[in-house]
Design a protein around this motif. Sequence first.
Motif, PDB file in Angstrom:
ATOM      1  N   LEU A  39     -14.304  23.374  17.133  1.00  0.00           N
ATOM      2  CA  LEU A  39     -15.628  22.958  16.657  1.00  0.00           C
ATOM      3  C   LEU A  39     -16.739  23.747  17.355  1.00  0.00           C
ATOM      4  O   LEU A  39     -17.694  24.190  16.714  1.00  0.00           O
ATOM      5  CB  LEU A  39     -15.818  21.458  16.864  1.00  0.00           C
ATOM      6  CG  LEU A  39     -14.993  20.547  15.967  1.00  0.00           C
ATOM      7  CD1 LEU A  39     -15.146  19.096  16.399  1.00  0.00           C
ATOM      8  CD2 LEU A  39     -15.393  20.723  14.525  1.00  0.00           C
ATOM      9  N   ALA A  91     -19.309  26.384  15.682  1.00  0.00           N
ATOM     10  CA  ALA A  91     -20.747  26.148  15.793  1.00  0.00           C
ATOM     11  C   ALA A  91     -21.495  27.372  16.312  1.00  0.00           C
ATOM     12  O   ALA A  91     -22.612  27.644  15.887  1.00  0.00           O
ATOM     13  CB  ALA A  91     -21.015  24.948  16.694  1.00  0.00           C
ATOM     14  N   GLN A 147     -20.398  30.411  15.932  1.00  0.00           N
ATOM     15  CA  GLN A 147     -19.966  31.506  15.060  1.00  0.00           C
ATOM     16  C   GLN A 147     -19.129  32.562  15.803  1.00  0.00           C
ATOM     17  O   GLN A 147     -19.258  33.760  15.565  1.00  0.00           O
ATOM     18  CB  GLN A 147     -21.162  32.157  14.378  1.00  0.00           C
ATOM     19  CG  GLN A 147     -21.898  31.193  13.479  1.00  0.00           C
ATOM     20  CD  GLN A 147     -23.101  31.805  12.809  1.00  0.00           C
ATOM     21  OE1 GLN A 147     -23.481  32.938  13.086  1.00  0.00           O
ATOM     22  NE2 GLN A 147     -23.698  31.054  11.893  1.00  0.00           N
TER      23      GLN A 147
END
Length: 152
Positions: A12, A16, A18
């Motif tokens: 995650l 987030a 990238q």
Amino acid sequence: MGVLALLAAALLVAAAVQAYRVFSYLAIGLLVGSIAAASIERNASELNVAPYNGLVVGWTVVFAAGFTGIWLLWNPSVTSYSYVLGLPTATLVYVVCIWLLPILGAFYYAFVFARIGDDEVVDGIMDDAREAQRGRSLPLSTRVEADGGDDQ
């Protein structure tokens, strides 16, 4: 299972921010770790991934090689690619390492388990399941008496 939870949280975070290369390698860990965790939960000892040793190691190596090949061969700014068998080389690496070899590994294990059906691996799994169920009242099961009749 805690390691899988940490990997999921790291995925995650990587998504987030990238960090897609990091994300792809963490995804390998989550995918292969899920298979390893399933076998660990079945065994009495921690970190014993038998009978999936070869599959876990093989998939880890193949996925890591595949993602490394993709990240080395692919760049969004490249306009002309070198082709092998009619596919761009990055696409060929993707098809072989991310799809073809893992599927062949799964088929191999399907055939291996068919051959070891009478071996101690399957007997051990069945003994563990019987031991876990012994003395418990399971919601959708019927208890069978020693004479073979139902207890209901």
